[in-house]
Design a protein around this motif. Structure first.
Motif, PDB file in Angstrom:
ATOM      1  N   HIS A  65       9.416   4.783 -10.093  1.00  0.00           N
ATOM      2  CA  HIS A  65      10.166   5.058  -8.871  1.00  0.00           C
ATOM      3  C   HIS A  65       9.305   4.901  -7.622  1.00  0.00           C
ATOM      4  CE1 HIS A  65      13.295   6.620 -11.495  1.00  0.00           C
ATOM      5  NE2 HIS A  65      12.383   7.395 -12.080  1.00  0.00           N
ATOM      6  N   ASP A  66       8.103   4.417  -7.796  1.00  0.00           N
ATOM      7  CA  ASP A  66       7.190   4.246  -6.658  1.00  0.00           C
ATOM      8  C   ASP A  66       6.477   2.898  -6.797  1.00  0.00           C
ATOM      9  OD1 ASP A  66       5.571   4.563  -4.466  1.00  0.00           O
ATOM     10  OD2 ASP A  66       4.978   6.616  -4.948  1.00  0.00           O
ATOM     11  N   ARG A 110       3.117   2.257  -4.728  1.00  0.00           N
ATOM     12  CA  ARG A 110       1.908   2.869  -5.277  1.00  0.00           C
ATOM     13  C   ARG A 110       1.481   2.162  -6.560  1.00  0.00           C
ATOM     14  NH1 ARG A 110       3.701   7.746  -3.072  1.00  0.00           N
ATOM     15  NH2 ARG A 110       2.126   8.835  -1.810  1.00  0.00           N
ATOM     16  N   SER A 117      10.203  13.192  -8.115  1.00  0.00           N
ATOM     17  CA  SER A 117       9.690  13.572  -9.424  1.00  0.00           C
ATOM     18  C   SER A 117       8.202  13.304  -9.585  1.00  0.00           C
ATOM     19  CB  SER A 117      10.448  12.805 -10.512  1.00  0.00           C
ATOM     20  OG  SER A 117      10.291  11.386 -10.331  1.00  0.00           O
ATOM     21  N   SER A 118       7.501  13.027  -8.499  1.00  0.00           N
ATOM     22  CA  SER A 118       6.092  12.672  -8.580  1.00  0.00           C
ATOM     23  C   SER A 118       5.223  13.912  -8.765  1.00  0.00           C
ATOM     24  CB  SER A 118       5.667  11.938  -7.302  1.00  0.00           C
ATOM     25  OG  SER A 118       5.665  12.820  -6.209  1.00  0.00           O
ATOM     26  N   THR A 131      -0.061   4.472 -16.435  1.00  0.00           N
ATOM     27  CA  THR A 131       0.727   3.508 -15.659  1.00  0.00           C
ATOM     28  C   THR A 131       1.748   2.791 -16.528  1.00  0.00           C
ATOM     29  OG1 THR A 131      -0.965   1.802 -16.032  1.00  0.00           O
ATOM     30  CG2 THR A 131      -1.149   3.130 -14.030  1.00  0.00           C
ATOM     31  N   SER A 151      12.267   7.483  -2.330  1.00  0.00           N
ATOM     32  CA  SER A 151      11.261   8.481  -1.954  1.00  0.00           C
ATOM     33  C   SER A 151      11.676   9.196  -0.678  1.00  0.00           C
ATOM     34  CB  SER A 151       9.894   7.832  -1.782  1.00  0.00           C
ATOM     35  OG  SER A 151       9.937   6.830  -0.792  1.00  0.00           O
ATOM     36  N   THR A 159       7.052   6.274 -16.519  1.00  0.00           N
ATOM     37  CA  THR A 159       6.434   7.350 -15.748  1.00  0.00           C
ATOM     38  C   THR A 159       7.032   7.385 -14.347  1.00  0.00           C
ATOM     39  OG1 THR A 159       4.646   5.967 -14.914  1.00  0.00           O
ATOM     40  CG2 THR A 159       4.318   7.001 -17.063  1.00  0.00           C
ATOM     41  N   TRP A 160       6.535   8.326 -13.531  1.00  0.00           N
ATOM     42  CA  TRP A 160       7.032   8.467 -12.156  1.00  0.00           C
ATOM     43  C   TRP A 160       6.754   7.229 -11.317  1.00  0.00           C
ATOM     44  CZ3 TRP A 160       3.524   8.359  -8.070  1.00  0.00           C
ATOM     45  CH2 TRP A 160       2.179   8.464  -8.427  1.00  0.00           C
ATOM     46  N   LEU A 161       5.780   6.413 -11.751  1.00  0.00           N
ATOM     47  CA  LEU A 161       5.458   5.202 -10.986  1.00  0.00           C
ATOM     48  C   LEU A 161       6.590   4.182 -11.014  1.00  0.00           C
ATOM     49  CD1 LEU A 161       1.701   4.752 -11.922  1.00  0.00           C
ATOM     50  CD2 LEU A 161       2.643   5.326  -9.685  1.00  0.00           C
ATOM     51  N   VAL A 178       6.958  10.111  -0.998  1.00  0.00           N
ATOM     52  CA  VAL A 178       6.695  10.263  -2.428  1.00  0.00           C
ATOM     53  C   VAL A 178       8.027  10.417  -3.154  1.00  0.00           C
ATOM     54  CG1 VAL A 178       4.433  11.314  -2.080  1.00  0.00           C
ATOM     55  CG2 VAL A 178       6.451  12.764  -2.227  1.00  0.00           C
ATOM     56  N   PRO A 179       8.108   9.978  -4.433  1.00  0.00           N
ATOM     57  CA  PRO A 179       9.326  10.217  -5.214  1.00  0.00           C
ATOM     58  C   PRO A 179       9.494  11.709  -5.485  1.00  0.00           C
ATOM     59  CG  PRO A 179       7.960   8.489  -6.198  1.00  0.00           C
ATOM     60  CD  PRO A 179       7.131   9.159  -5.154  1.00  0.00           C
TER      61      PRO A 179
END
Length: 822
Positions: A349-350, A353, A321-322, A341, A289, A345-347, A318-319
């Motif tokens: 990479h996070d 969160r 791609s978020s 979730t 991020s 998904t983008w999560l 934040v990533p």
């Protein structure tokens, strides 16, 4: 509820009251035993025939009451899918009167029961397919019954809104916790008014506790929802933007939104709104991020803020791609009524969160861009956790409206902060960073910038060393506030310093300053493409001479100085007020005051003694009381005066200091200006205190000389003897030549009595005075000229030299530096 084999598996309290049989006597037994004419058969023949079709139908039955009599009722049977592909049934019934009725009357009774219900009712199986709905629900939905039965919500209303509704139904079916007053809106193309509904969901359970399906009750809330939205926006209008502080405005947006709209809200601002000393682009990134925002506001239904990963003021990572970065780039909102979730998904990479989402139950998300006047300021994030209802399109519109209102306030606060920061930086650079009163006075100062919308003003102060151990004290107040006032203040302060170097008396200095401002203003006014700012203000200028303890003061429309005697007695000398600088209307007058050693000269701006509630006379009396303290240091007295006059607690330091930097006293006891942390003030406040010192007999020597050529030799002899007594024999030769030339010049070109004065402080000053008011000028004589060499000799021997006018003539002086330790 009746299974496919005719066994009763569900029995409500209403059925118990109508039939007179408790659930224990009915559940688990064949339904046919309840009927008056069917014996032990599960259902009558007509029932069996219609039930085999698997379609909902309505009919008449007579049920045996617990007391033995029959109860006639009309019922509606709705098929429900069950395990192993069988069809169970949901029966809703209403008791009929004993009056016989024909099949047509029965059908009319059925239609009346369905048509009169103002609440939309619908039943849904475990697979979330509709098994029954009444006429009110059909009218509300706008979808024919034949297209609804046997289908899911997402089959008849594709889109994010239907997905959010279905997510609520899944949650209720899984948890058994009802959801009440879930608002949603179907987007119906071509309809002038889009319907909005409030729906409540509750689960239907069998005798074994297993869920059989759902019941939904819906009402049209178009009018009430609009009123509620207007109420929220009205409240937001009064609570958002109450100040011109970025952090406070962001926090107000978060506070208004919780819990009216969301359970958790954050306001994160981009670099377009600088909140930290280090730009976000210069902060180190992590492996997954990057720092894109700084947290400016956060609110939650949980006081401990378990959802928040960053406190206010910290960088938010934040990533790339978020959805946060996509909203920032596209300037369009991100609407995710059912937060995805799942893996991929983008999560992914996070992880931080993702853990917070799982731990707090976040299930619905809206991200709104904050933008105003073409600038993207950041994002506002709205999340639901304990509120099981997903966000709707109406919620998105409300969030965007709140974001738009807050964006304007944030942009105003951002612009104000930027201008005020620039004005403060300019003012800090233009005001003195360190004050020294030398051998003449000990000084202390305070400056408080205004907290009003216009930002800093043009109040300023200065302490200027003058020849002969003297010192000039000045306080001014420029018209207006903001950058223009700070720039004007810098011009005036520079002009005063330049005029002070000419060693003009206070009244003449103010006259030259006034003339200069008038000329500058007239020159700018000739430029049609330039808007001339108001350039003017007030000023008080005082010169203190420690050798004769004389203070000469003049003022230009400024409040009078205060003089504090060593015993604490405070007086305000009666000085001619003069006119403000820049008007060019009247001359200025100086007044000479003889002060005792240890007296305090107080110069200040009108912000110290005037306000909307207090006139200047009352303010001067309060200042008199505040200055009358004795037995305290000058620094403590300065802080105490400001605290007493502004009713604010003094505090050393502070980011808003526009005056001198914090620091200790110099060798002469001077102290620098310090800022105070205060409540909002209406005007700038500048205060300059100077405690006088006096040069003793061992530092000053003077002689009255005859107007006779032999006086030059006497003057040389006086100087040599005095330097010997001071231990400055190494300067005797140079000093004798300088004194000789100055006395000779006074005898040849001056008038009246001649006086020689030697002053020893940080340097040696030789002064020769006479009663002529024409000051000498340095000339370059020709090689063979016999005259004109005197001042050239003085200029070459002395470190500095000059002349100044006095009330009774002039003084020509020369200064020689002492060696360290002298």
């Amino acid at each position: 509820m009746i299974r496919a084999d005719g066994t009763v598996v569900g029995w409500t309290k209403a059925a118990e009251d109508m039939v007179g049989r408790p659930a224990g006597d009915v559940v688990g037994r064949p339904a046919g035993r309840l009927l008056m004419s069917a014996g032990d058969s599960p259902v009558p023949e007509t029932w069996s025939a219609r039930a085999g079709e698997g379609e909902p139908w309505t009919g008449m039955i007579e049920v045996r009451h617990g007391a033995g009599h029959g109860v006639r009722m009309i019922f509606h049977a709705s098929p429900m899918s069950a395990e192993n592909g069988r069809t169970d049934w949901f029966l809703s019934a209403a008791e009929l009167s004993d009056t016989p009725s024909s099949p047509g009357a029965e059908a009319a009774t059925q239609a009346a029961l369905l048509a009169r219900s103002p609440i939309g009712l619908s039943l849904w199986g475990r697979d979330l397919r509709c098994v029954w709905l009444n006429r009110a629900a059909e009218r509300q939905d706008g979808t024919p019954r034949r297209e609804r039965l046997g289908r899911r919500v997402t089959d008849t209303h594709p889109g994010g809104e239907a997905e959010a509704v279905e997510a609520v139904m899944v949650r209720v079916l899984d948890t058994g916790v009802p959801v009440v007053d879930h608002a949603y809106q179907w987007i119906a193309p071509g309809r002038p008014e889009q319907p909005a509904f409030s729906c409540s969901y509750f689960r239907l359970d069998g005798e074994d506790g297993r869920p059989l399906g759902l019941c939904a009750m819906s009402v049209d809330i178009r009018g009430s929802w609009a009123r509620e939205r207007l109420a929220v926006l009205s409240e937001a209008g009064t609570r958002i933007g109450t100040t011109l502080d970025v952090i406070n405005t962001a926090q107000e947006l978060a506070d208004v939104s919780v819990p009216l709209l969301a359970d958790y809200v954050t306001v994160d601002l981009a670099d377009s709104v600088p909140l930290g000393n280090e730009p976000l682009g210069r902060l180190p990134s992590t492996a997954q991020s990057i720092p894109v925002f700084r947290r400016a506001g956060v609110a939650s239904i949980h006081p401990a803020l378990p959802e928040s990963l960053w406190p206010v003021g910290e960088a938010v990572f934040v990533p790339p791609s978020s959805p946060f970065t996509s909203v920032l780039a596209s300037r369009t909102s991100h609407f995710e009524p059912v937060l995805d979730t799942s893996p991929g998904t983008w999560l992914d990479h996070d992880p931080d969160r993702a853990r917070a989402i799982a731990a707090t139950g976040m299930h619905s998300l809206i991200i709104v861009p904050l933008q105003a006047r073409g600038t993207v300021l950041g994002v506002a994030v709205f999340v639901r956790t304990e509120n099981l209802a997903a966000f709707t399109r109406d919620d998105l519109l409300l969030a965007e409206d709140l974001g738009a209102r807050a964006s304007l306030s944030l942009d105003n606060a951002r612009r104000y902060t930027q201008e005020r920061t620039a004005a403060l930086a300019l003012q800090r650079s233009l005001l003195p960073h360190y004050l020294s009163g030398g051998s003449a006075v000990e000084v202390a100062s305070r400056y408080l910038p205004t907290d009003m919308r216009e930002g800093v003003g043009g109040d300023w102060f200065d302490v200027i060393p003058l020849p002969g151990a003297r010192v000039a004290l000045v306080v001014g107040d420029v018209v207006g506030h903001g950058i223009a006032a700070a720039a004007t203040m810098g011009q005036l302060r520079t002009a005063v310093r330049t005029l002070a170097d000419m060693d003009l008396p206070p009244d003449e200095l103010l006259a030259h300053l006034d003339e200069l401002v008038v000329h500058l203003t007239e020159g700018d006014a000739r430029n049609e493409n330039f808007t001339t700012p108001v350039m003017g203000g007030t000023c008080v200028y005082a010169v203190y001479d420690p050798a004769d303890r004389c203070c000469t003061v003049a003022r230009a429309g400024h409040p009078p100085p205060a003089i504090v005697s060593p015993d604490g007695r405070v007086t305000f000398p009666d000085l001619p007020a003069g006119t403000p600088i820049g008007l060019g209307l009247a001359p200025f007058e100086s007044v000479e005051l003889e002060l005792e050693p240890g007296s305090v000269i107080a110069l200040y701006s009108d912000g110290l003694v005037e306000s909307r509630e207090t006139d200047i006379d009352a303010g001067l009396e309060r200042l008199r009381t505040a200055l009358s303290r004795t037995g305290t240091s000058l620094e403590d007295l300065c802080s105490g005066v400001v605290a007493a006059m502004t009713a604010r607690a003094p505090q050393v330091g502070g980011a808003d200091s526009g005056g001198a930097d914090s620091g200790g006293a110099d060798s002469g006891g001077a102290a620098s200006g310090r800022a105070l942390t205060t409540a909002p003030s209406e005007d700038d406040v500048a205060l300059l205190l100077a405690r006088t010192r006096a040069l003793g007999p061992d530092q000053v020597a003077s002689w009255d000389l005859r107007r006779d050529p032999t006086t030059v030799a006497d003057a040389r002899s006086h100087a040599a003897g005095q330097l010997a007594s001071w231990g400055l024999e190494h300067l005797a030769g140079t000093a004798e030549l300088v004194v000789s030339e100055l006395v000779t010049n006074a005898l040849r070109h001056g008038a009246g009595p001649v006086r020689l004065r030697l002053i020893r402080h940080s340097s040696l000053v030789c002064e020769v005075s006479d009663s002529d008011n024409s000051t000498p000028r340095l000339r370059r004589p020709r090689t063979l000229s016999e005259g004109g060499w005197g001042l050239l000799v003085v200029s070459s021997l002395a470190d500095r030299w000059g002349s100044r006018l006095t009330s009774d003539g002039k003084i020509v002086w020369a200064e020689l530096e002492l060696r360290p330790g002298s």
